[in-house]
Design a protein around this motif. Structure first.
Motif, PDB file in Angstrom:
ATOM      1  N   ALA A 109       0.854  -1.184   0.000  1.00 55.07           N
ATOM      2  CA  ALA A 109       0.000   0.000   0.000  1.00 55.07           C
ATOM      3  C   ALA A 109       0.890   1.234   0.000  1.00 55.07           C
ATOM      4  O   ALA A 109       1.889   1.287   0.723  1.00 55.07           O
ATOM      5  CB  ALA A 109      -0.922   0.015   1.218  1.00 55.07           C
ATOM      6  N   ILE A 110       0.520   2.216  -0.823  1.00 54.17           N
ATOM      7  CA  ILE A 110       1.322   3.435  -0.966  1.00 54.17           C
ATOM      8  C   ILE A 110       0.429   4.627  -0.667  1.00 54.17           C
ATOM      9  O   ILE A 110      -0.659   4.760  -1.232  1.00 54.17           O
ATOM     10  CB  ILE A 110       1.906   3.546  -2.387  1.00 54.17           C
ATOM     11  CG1 ILE A 110       2.692   2.274  -2.736  1.00 54.17           C
ATOM     12  CG2 ILE A 110       2.792   4.778  -2.509  1.00 54.17           C
ATOM     13  CD1 ILE A 110       3.041   2.148  -4.194  1.00 54.17           C
ATOM     14  N   GLU A 111       0.888   5.499   0.230  1.00 50.95           N
ATOM     15  CA  GLU A 111       0.131   6.677   0.624  1.00 50.95           C
ATOM     16  C   GLU A 111       0.978   7.933   0.402  1.00 50.95           C
ATOM     17  O   GLU A 111       2.128   7.992   0.835  1.00 50.95           O
ATOM     18  CB  GLU A 111      -0.275   6.608   2.103  1.00 50.95           C
ATOM     19  CG  GLU A 111      -1.240   5.492   2.444  1.00 50.95           C
ATOM     20  CD  GLU A 111      -2.658   5.777   1.988  1.00 50.95           C
ATOM     21  OE1 GLU A 111      -2.913   6.884   1.467  1.00 50.95           O
ATOM     22  OE2 GLU A 111      -3.517   4.888   2.153  1.00 50.95           O
ATOM     23  N   VAL A 112       0.399   8.922  -0.271  1.00 52.03           N
ATOM     24  CA  VAL A 112       1.005  10.249  -0.360  1.00 52.03           C
ATOM     25  C   VAL A 112       0.441  11.054   0.809  1.00 52.03           C
ATOM     26  O   VAL A 112      -0.762  11.298   0.875  1.00 52.03           O
ATOM     27  CB  VAL A 112       0.683  10.927  -1.704  1.00 52.03           C
ATOM     28  CG1 VAL A 112       1.353  12.297  -1.773  1.00 52.03           C
ATOM     29  CG2 VAL A 112       1.139  10.048  -2.869  1.00 52.03           C
ATOM     30  N   LEU A 113       1.289  11.436   1.738  1.00 51.30           N
ATOM     31  CA  LEU A 113       0.842  12.032   2.989  1.00 51.30           C
ATOM     32  C   LEU A 113       0.285  13.433   2.785  1.00 51.30           C
ATOM     33  O   LEU A 113       0.827  14.230   2.018  1.00 51.30           O
ATOM     34  CB  LEU A 113       2.003  12.087   3.985  1.00 51.30           C
ATOM     35  CG  LEU A 113       2.615  10.732   4.364  1.00 51.30           C
ATOM     36  CD1 LEU A 113       3.802  10.945   5.292  1.00 51.30           C
ATOM     37  CD2 LEU A 113       1.579   9.830   5.014  1.00 51.30           C
TER      38      LEU A 113
END
Length: 200
Positions: A109-113
């Motif tokens: 899972a990849i999140e752009v904060l």
């Protein structure tokens, strides 16, 4: 019986995941379901959108993805087992897809904060992802060239490392891909990068 003031917004009822997925909110906001409650997510900034596109481009080089019967998806729903919650990672890699329409297994899972994503909120998000079988979570700052990489290291434990600076890079474990931060932040940062936080 509760009375509603004229012109006020009706309360959003408690929902199960299937009800939430069929729900039409009637506005342009983006929602997740957390413990039965529809929760508004922050609006994406222009930097958020550019970084997400850059990540998609960078991860197209995952050479083992076909062999692992994997796909990458953007903002796909991820129901959380045992909870009335549905998360929507910015990007997700699923593997083990045999037939068209299979959900597969979420692996990364990849999140752009966003500014609203505090430490407690992100820890809760990682905990939910672990319940789904996610083994790696990548969190990407919008404000400086800094990426936090979390990998499951036992029950309720994560092994974390920080990669910072436009000249830095990291390897996506298990997928044979080297990702350069300069590619992630192309058209976003001008090279004036702050140091990574000491407590990361």
């Amino acid at each position: 019986m509760e009375r509603q003031m004229p012109g006020s917004t009706p309360p959003i009822p408690y929902m199960k995941p299937d009800q939430f997925m069929a729900w039409e909110p009637g506005d342009d906001r983006f929602y997740e379901l957390l413990d039965g409650q529809a929760t508004v997510r922050p609006f994406n900034s222009s930097a958020h959108g550019i970084i997400a596109v850059n990540l998609c481009t960078a991860f197209q080089g995952v050479r083992h993805l076909v062999e692992m019967r994997g796909v990458m998806e953007a903002r796909g729903p991820l129901p959380i087992p045992g909870r009335d919650s549905v998360r929507f990672p910015d990007l997700m890699i699923r593997t083990g897809i045999v037939n068209k329409g299979d959900a597969g297994s979420p692996a990364v899972a990849i999140e752009v904060l966003s500014a609203e994503d505090g430490a407690d909120a992100m820890a809760a998000r990682r905990q939910d992802y672990a319940l789904c079988g996610v083994e790696q979570v990548i969190e990407v700052s919008q404000e400086r060239a800094c990426v936090w990489i979390y990998r499951v290291d036992g029950p309720d434990q994560w092994r974390a490392r920080v990669v910072a600076g436009l000249d830095a890079q990291f390897i996506l474990e298990g997928f044979g891909l080297t990702v350069r931060l300069a590619d992630i932040y192309e058209n976003v940062l001008d090279g004036n990068i702050m140091d990574a936080p000491a407590d990361a």
